[in-house]
Design a protein around this motif. Structure first.
Motif, PDB file in Angstrom:
ATOM      1  N   GLN A   1       0.825  -1.204   0.000  1.00  0.00           N
ATOM      2  CA  GLN A   1       0.000   0.000   0.000  1.00  0.00           C
ATOM      3  C   GLN A   1       0.861   1.257   0.000  1.00  0.00           C
ATOM      4  OE1 GLN A   1      -2.420  -0.585   3.459  1.00  0.00           O
ATOM      5  NE2 GLN A   1      -3.529  -2.298   2.563  1.00  0.00           N
ATOM      6  N   GLY A   2       1.910   1.252   0.815  1.00  0.00           N
ATOM      7  CA  GLY A   2       2.805   2.406   0.880  1.00  0.00           C
ATOM      8  C   GLY A   2       3.547   2.629  -0.425  1.00  0.00           C
ATOM      9  N   ALA A   3       3.982   1.543  -1.033  1.00  0.00           N
ATOM     10  CA  ALA A   3       4.691   1.654  -2.308  1.00  0.00           C
ATOM     11  C   ALA A   3       3.769   2.205  -3.391  1.00  0.00           C
ATOM     12  CB  ALA A   3       5.236   0.289  -2.718  1.00  0.00           C
ATOM     13  N   ALA A   4       2.539   1.751  -3.418  1.00  0.00           N
ATOM     14  CA  ALA A   4       1.576   2.242  -4.409  1.00  0.00           C
ATOM     15  C   ALA A   4       1.297   3.727  -4.197  1.00  0.00           C
ATOM     16  CB  ALA A   4       0.282   1.439  -4.334  1.00  0.00           C
ATOM     17  N   GLU A   5       1.194   4.146  -2.939  1.00  0.00           N
ATOM     18  CA  GLU A   5       0.963   5.567  -2.653  1.00  0.00           C
ATOM     19  C   GLU A   5       2.165   6.405  -3.085  1.00  0.00           C
ATOM     20  OE1 GLU A   5      -0.114   8.570   1.016  1.00  0.00           O
ATOM     21  OE2 GLU A   5      -0.370   6.418   1.288  1.00  0.00           O
ATOM     22  N   TYR A   6       3.362   5.922  -2.798  1.00  0.00           N
ATOM     23  CA  TYR A   6       4.583   6.638  -3.194  1.00  0.00           C
ATOM     24  C   TYR A   6       4.649   6.799  -4.714  1.00  0.00           C
ATOM     25  CZ  TYR A   6       9.467   7.640  -4.067  1.00  0.00           C
ATOM     26  OH  TYR A   6      10.635   8.211  -4.516  1.00  0.00           O
ATOM     27  N   VAL A   7       4.365   5.730  -5.431  1.00  0.00           N
ATOM     28  CA  VAL A   7       4.397   5.773  -6.899  1.00  0.00           C
ATOM     29  C   VAL A   7       3.352   6.762  -7.417  1.00  0.00           C
ATOM     30  CG1 VAL A   7       3.889   4.429  -8.992  1.00  0.00           C
ATOM     31  CG2 VAL A   7       5.346   3.462  -7.204  1.00  0.00           C
ATOM     32  N   ALA A   8       2.161   6.730  -6.844  1.00  0.00           N
ATOM     33  CA  ALA A   8       1.089   7.619  -7.307  1.00  0.00           C
ATOM     34  C   ALA A   8       1.447   9.084  -7.075  1.00  0.00           C
ATOM     35  CB  ALA A   8      -0.215   7.272  -6.597  1.00  0.00           C
ATOM     36  N   VAL A   9       1.964   9.402  -5.904  1.00  0.00           N
ATOM     37  CA  VAL A   9       2.335  10.789  -5.599  1.00  0.00           C
ATOM     38  C   VAL A   9       3.487  11.236  -6.489  1.00  0.00           C
ATOM     39  CG1 VAL A   9       3.291  12.321  -3.824  1.00  0.00           C
ATOM     40  CG2 VAL A   9       1.439  10.759  -3.249  1.00  0.00           C
ATOM     41  N   THR A  10       4.461  10.379  -6.702  1.00  0.00           N
ATOM     42  CA  THR A  10       5.601  10.708  -7.564  1.00  0.00           C
ATOM     43  C   THR A  10       5.130  10.974  -8.991  1.00  0.00           C
ATOM     44  OG1 THR A  10       7.064   9.373  -6.192  1.00  0.00           O
ATOM     45  CG2 THR A  10       7.829   9.895  -8.412  1.00  0.00           C
ATOM     46  N   ARG A  11       4.222  10.152  -9.486  1.00  0.00           N
ATOM     47  CA  ARG A  11       3.705  10.370 -10.839  1.00  0.00           C
ATOM     48  C   ARG A  11       2.914  11.674 -10.933  1.00  0.00           C
ATOM     49  NH1 ARG A  11       1.174   5.178 -13.498  1.00  0.00           N
ATOM     50  NH2 ARG A  11       1.154   6.606 -15.258  1.00  0.00           N
ATOM     51  N   LEU A  12       2.169  12.012  -9.884  1.00  0.00           N
ATOM     52  CA  LEU A  12       1.449  13.287  -9.869  1.00  0.00           C
ATOM     53  C   LEU A  12       2.425  14.459  -9.918  1.00  0.00           C
ATOM     54  CD1 LEU A  12      -1.384  12.828  -7.222  1.00  0.00           C
ATOM     55  CD2 LEU A  12      -1.657  13.205  -9.667  1.00  0.00           C
ATOM     56  N   LYS A  13       3.475  14.375  -9.123  1.00  0.00           N
ATOM     57  CA  LYS A  13       4.474  15.454  -9.106  1.00  0.00           C
ATOM     58  C   LYS A  13       5.139  15.606 -10.465  1.00  0.00           C
ATOM     59  CE  LYS A  13       5.708  15.283  -4.221  1.00  0.00           C
ATOM     60  NZ  LYS A  13       6.779  14.994  -3.262  1.00  0.00           N
ATOM     61  N   THR A  14       5.459  14.496 -11.080  1.00  0.00           N
ATOM     62  CA  THR A  14       6.095  14.535 -12.395  1.00  0.00           C
ATOM     63  C   THR A  14       5.135  15.102 -13.441  1.00  0.00           C
ATOM     64  OG1 THR A  14       7.448  12.618 -11.832  1.00  0.00           O
ATOM     65  CG2 THR A  14       7.199  13.117 -14.171  1.00  0.00           C
ATOM     66  N   LYS A  15       3.908  14.659 -13.419  1.00  0.00           N
ATOM     67  CA  LYS A  15       2.928  15.096 -14.416  1.00  0.00           C
ATOM     68  C   LYS A  15       2.646  16.585 -14.312  1.00  0.00           C
ATOM     69  CE  LYS A  15      -1.675  14.366 -16.169  1.00  0.00           C
ATOM     70  NZ  LYS A  15      -2.923  13.663 -16.082  1.00  0.00           N
ATOM     71  N   HIS A  16       2.585  17.091 -13.104  1.00  0.00           N
ATOM     72  CA  HIS A  16       2.222  18.494 -12.900  1.00  0.00           C
ATOM     73  C   HIS A  16       3.427  19.412 -12.693  1.00  0.00           C
ATOM     74  CE1 HIS A  16      -2.056  17.713 -12.953  1.00  0.00           C
ATOM     75  NE2 HIS A  16      -1.821  16.639 -12.229  1.00  0.00           N
ATOM     76  N   GLY A  17       4.634  18.869 -12.887  1.00  0.00           N
ATOM     77  CA  GLY A  17       5.833  19.685 -12.840  1.00  0.00           C
ATOM     78  C   GLY A  17       6.196  20.194 -11.469  1.00  0.00           C
ATOM     79  N   ILE A  18       5.872  19.459 -10.447  1.00  0.00           N
ATOM     80  CA  ILE A  18       6.191  19.875  -9.084  1.00  0.00           C
ATOM     81  C   ILE A  18       7.424  19.105  -8.639  1.00  0.00           C
ATOM     82  CG2 ILE A  18       5.380  19.953  -6.705  1.00  0.00           C
ATOM     83  CD1 ILE A  18       2.517  19.964  -7.945  1.00  0.00           C
ATOM     84  N   ALA A  19       8.501  19.842  -8.416  1.00  0.00           N
ATOM     85  CA  ALA A  19       9.768  19.208  -8.002  1.00  0.00           C
ATOM     86  C   ALA A  19      10.084  19.599  -6.575  1.00  0.00           C
ATOM     87  CB  ALA A  19      10.888  19.617  -8.941  1.00  0.00           C
ATOM     88  N   LYS A  20      10.093  18.647  -5.699  1.00  0.00           N
ATOM     89  CA  LYS A  20      10.462  18.882  -4.291  1.00  0.00           C
ATOM     90  C   LYS A  20      11.069  17.664  -3.721  1.00  0.00           C
ATOM     91  CE  LYS A  20       8.346  22.500  -1.770  1.00  0.00           C
ATOM     92  NZ  LYS A  20       7.464  22.918  -0.748  1.00  0.00           N
TER      93      LYS A  20
END
Length: 50
Positions: A31-50
């Protein structure tokens, strides 16, 4: 991120969660890995780098 782009987060989370894994569906690691992947993909898609 999750709250702002909820529909996309759910899509990415389910996609990552349903990939083959050695961990059972109820596993906190899976579950944690899936959440991490989803958030990372959102950041990449929307150009948010942190």
């Amino acid at each position: 991120m999750k709250e702002r782009y909820l529909d996309e987060f759910v899509w990415f989370y389910e996609e990552a969660f349903n990939k083959p894994s050695p961990f059972p569906l109820s596993s906190v690691i899976r579950q944690g890995a899936a959440e991490y992947v989803a958030v990372t993909r959102l950041k990449t898609k929307h150009g948010i780098a942190k």
